[in-house]
Design an enzyme around this catalytic site. Structure first.
Site, mmCIF file in Angstrom:
data_model
loop_
_atom_site.group_PDB
_atom_site.id
_atom_site.type_symbol
_atom_site.label_atom_id
_atom_site.label_comp_id
_atom_site.label_asym_id
_atom_site.label_seq_id
_atom_site.Cartn_x
_atom_site.Cartn_y
_atom_site.Cartn_z
ATOM 1 N N ASP A 1 70.866 17.001 27.020
ATOM 2 C CA ASP A 1 70.392 18.376 26.911
ATOM 3 C C ASP A 1 70.957 19.293 27.990
ATOM 4 O O ASP A 1 70.924 20.507 27.849
ATOM 5 C CB ASP A 1 68.858 18.429 26.936
ATOM 6 N N ASP B 1 68.107 10.009 26.237
ATOM 7 C CA ASP B 1 67.317 10.534 27.353
ATOM 8 C C ASP B 1 65.860 10.124 27.167
ATOM 9 O O ASP B 1 65.465 9.653 26.094
ATOM 10 C CB ASP B 1 67.386 12.066 27.384
ATOM 11 N N ASP C 1 75.589 17.015 31.036
ATOM 12 C CA ASP C 1 75.720 15.946 30.040
ATOM 13 C C ASP C 1 76.929 16.155 29.135
ATOM 14 O O ASP C 1 77.276 15.263 28.355
ATOM 15 C CB ASP C 1 74.462 15.874 29.160
#
Length: 743
Positions: free
Chosen positions: A471, A175, A475
């Protein structure tokens, strides 16, 4: 728990909340529509909690290795059993007095049974020595030790196997927000009209525009400001906190005064589709009505018909000006700034039934930057230097994503256009197109959790060992699908953590690089133990087999071989499992799924040591009595003692598979030194005091010196052997045997 780590507003447009939701602000009555496994949480947990039967790359290699070693050991044991039985029943063996042990019908049944039991015991012992039952112990010890040490390096391992899998990783999908960046938004740029304002904002712009900005920020927000003495505390999302901080510090906004002076009549909440929020407010002072909008710059610009210039004058927003503003927005995005626009409009009472969206006056833009973490670029470079591809997957627009990726070193100026793709484009590719392009992609912008999952699946199909950071709750499928799921300890939701294998406690990409280093250390330590263990196994097997075939006796008894097995497997595993990671580990290419567990370098090292031990110990077996002038009992003890000491000295060689200086950093590993000391003491006790149990004879000082000299010769041999070059191509790749090739 709303699906993302950020706060999400629940209203008539978005009325559903997941079970497990934490209410951050407000109050409401809720109607339960489903419970248990029928809830979204239940379905999500059901999908991610299913145990996968898929083996880790190392587990697959170890299973093939132990299977092959077991078959070789069984074959050798069977041959020894057949040879010894044939020699016994053909009368080719003699007892201690020189008489034939078997003479047909004259030999007692008890003697025959005892002899056969002894032969079977010798064969079984060979099987026990051949099978490296210490390997699972070595793996578990290495993983457990590394798991404990990784906690200090901000990584909490939830699944032990993830440690060694990370060592094989070839690709990391990360990310942006909070991982590569600090997730601490700050306003670094302010544009009023077409002019960039520097310095103290409140002193540089017209008073009426400054007042409108204070209203637009203070009323159109989900955050809040608390004053504590001379300092301020801001709450809300990172974006809201950054804008509030800028308004208070630079615009001299008094939140309480703004709220007291205005009444909010209507609110248009922010959502991810419209990417804007608005309020309709009434000034207490004169009763005038005003609309304020805030949101993504391109969205707000499309709603405006005029703009304020730097002096506070309203000007028409014609075609050329609109193009100029679009360039400003793109320029800010290219500088890795998140561009937020503010717009205003005064309305009249007859139109005050909703927050109007057209005919607005553009007030200005603020550029927010989430700065890269200080060590992010170095960590990315370390991963790339180690041969691991780093891909950034973010929900930001292409310009911001490219700017951050370039700043972090993921994207380079000479990269092709195929290196950057939007999630919707990647999703629209055919299966063949995705498989062809996935290796070239470095940045995916405007991506959804499904896009991340799709990329992981494509990479795994191409043979990559994939690590993924995430997070949000959405996901979870990608974290579960990846070979190594890395969730964020600070921003991560509980579902993301439950789906992951390792939790990065500080949300820092530098910690991901540290986990990679530890993973390689685990893999390397297991390789060290395998090299050490196979040297013991090969030497013991060949010595006992050759001696059994030629003389009908085995020099190393069952008790002695089991003793070797005990101290070498258990203590050897503990000693080699506790080596700390070194810089050299990050200079090698990743092994991936197909790399051999036993490399050519390891084969070279173990064959050299095994051949030396076999040559010396077989010489002692067949010519030891004549050369040294000793009896058979002392000769057998010398062979046993020299064999064990050779393994102790070879344990030093196993510390460094490729480096010539095997003593480097040895004093830092006190556990290794302690285990070597304990092993030596136990061997002395075995030889000198447990004679009846171990079937040994006490040795004098000269004989001990000779055993130590034989063992110590393994050090210069190891040094000389490391000057011999070996090809990079695995030795078994020249053969057509698939199993051997995978070993």
């Amino acid at each position: 728990m709303t699906g993302e780590s950020d706060h999400v507003r629940v209203d008539q447009v978005n009325p559903f909340v997941f079970s497990g939701t934490k209410v951050a602000d407000g109050y409401a009555k809720m109607m339960v529509t489903s419970v248990g496994m029928n809830t979204f949480w239940g379905e999500m947990m059901s999908s991610i909690s299913r145990d996968s039967d898929e083996q880790t790359p190392l587990q697959a290699r170890l299973n093939k290795l132990t299977s092959s070693i077991g078959k070789v050991g069984l074959a050798v044991a069977f041959l020894v059993l057949v040879v010894l039985l044939v020699r016994y029943f053909t009368g080719n063996t003699e007892d201690e007095n020189g008489n034939r042990e078997y003479t047909g019908g004259k030999t007692k049944t008890d003697d025959v049974i005892n002899a056969v039991v002894g032969i079977v015991a010798a064969a079984v012992t060979i099987v026990v020595v051949a099978i490296p039952e210490g390997l699972p112990l070595a793996v578990t010890l290495t993983l457990a030790y590394s798991m404990k040490r990784m906690m200090v390096d901000q990584a909490m391992v939830r699944k032990l196997a993830a440690c060694e899998t990370m060592g094989s990783a070839t690709t990391i999908c990360t990310d942006k927000t909070g991982t590569l960046t600090l997730n601490q938004m700050k306003v670094t740029k302010f544009w009023l009209g077409k002019e960039s304002i520097q310095g103290r904002v409140c002193d540089s712009i017209a008073r009426n525009v400054a007042e409108l900005f204070r209203q637009g920020v203070g009323l159109n927000t989900t955050g809040s400001v608390y004053k504590s003495g001379d300092s301020f505390e801001f709450s809300g999302s990172p974006t809201e906190k950054a804008i509030l901080s800028w308004a208070v510090m630079d615009m001299k906004m008094d939140m309480e005064e703004v709220v007291r002076g205005c009444d909010v009549l209507e609110v248009e909440a922010f959502n991810s589709e419209k990417k804007r929020s608005g309020v309709l407010m009434k000034k207490v002072e004169d009763g005038s009505l005003h609309v304020h909008w805030k949101g993504a710059a391109e969205m707000i610009l499309a709603m405006c018909e005029s703009y304020y210039d730097s002096e506070g004058n309203v000007k028409d927003l014609c075609g050329d000006e609109r193009i100029e503003f679009e360039r400003i927005i793109q320029g800010m995005a290219a500088s890795s700034l998140r561009c937020i626009a503010f717009a205003h409009k005064q309305v009249f009472s007859e139109a005050a039934d909703s927050v109007q969206e057209n005919g607005l006056i553009l007030m200005g833009f603020v550029g927010l930057k989430d700065p890269c973490r200080p060590g992010a670029k170095k960590a990315v470079e370390d991963c790339q230097f180690a041969g691991v591809n780093v891909k950034m997957i973010t929900g930001d627009n292409v310009f911001t994503a490219k700017a951050i990726a370039t700043e972090c070193g993921i994207l380079h100026l000479d990269d092709s256009d195929e290196s950057v793709v939007e999630g919707v484009v990647f999703r629209s590719y055919t299966e063949e197109e995705r498989m062809a392009k996935v290796d070239k992609i470095r940045v995916m912008a405007r991506s959804s959790p499904f896009d991340k999952l799709l990329m992981v699946q494509c990479l795994k199909k191409k043979g990559h060992v994939v690590a993924v950071t995430g997070d949000g709750t959405n996901d979870a499928p990608a974290l579960k699908e990846a070979d190594i799921g890395l969730s964020m300890g600070v921003q991560g939701t509980e579902v993301a953590k439950e789906s992951s294998d390792i939790v990065i406690l500080d949300d820092n990409f530098a910690s991901v690089a540290t986990v990679l280093k530890w993973g390689r250390c685990v893999y390397n330590n297991i390789q060290k133990f395998i090299q050490f263990q196979l040297t013991v196994n090969v030497a013991a097997l060949v010595i006992n087999f050759v001696a059994a075939v030629s003389s009908g006796e085995v020099p190393l008894t069952a008790v002695q071989l089991l003793w070797v097995n005990l101290i070498m497997d258990t203590l050897g595993a503990l000693a080699l499992a506790t080596e700390r990671p070194s810089k050299e580990l990050m200079e090698k290419r990743p092994v991936g799924r197909t790399g051999p567990l036993i490399t050519n370098v390891m084969w070279r090292n173990l064959i050299a040591q095994a051949m030396y031990q076999i040559a010396v110990l077989l010489t002692l077996e067949f010519r030891g009595e004549a050369i040294l002038g000793i009896n058979e009992k002392v000769k057998d003890t010398l062979i046993f003692n020299a064999f064990v000491l050779c393994q102790i000295f070879n344990e030093f060689n196993a510390r460094k598979i490729e480096k010539k200086n095997v003593f480097e950093g040895i004093l830092k590993n006190k556990l290794f030194v302690g285990i070597i000391g304990v092993t030596v003491v136990l061997q002395v006790v075995m030889v000198e005091f447990l004679n009846k149990f171990a079937d040994t004879k006490r040795l004098n000082l000269w004989e001990w010196r000779m055993c130590i000299g034989i063992a110590a010769a393994s050090w210069p041999i190891a040094l000389l052997v490391k000057f011999i070059p070996v090809p990079e191509r695995p030795i078994f790749s020249y053969l057509s045997l698939r199993k051997l090739r995978s070993i």
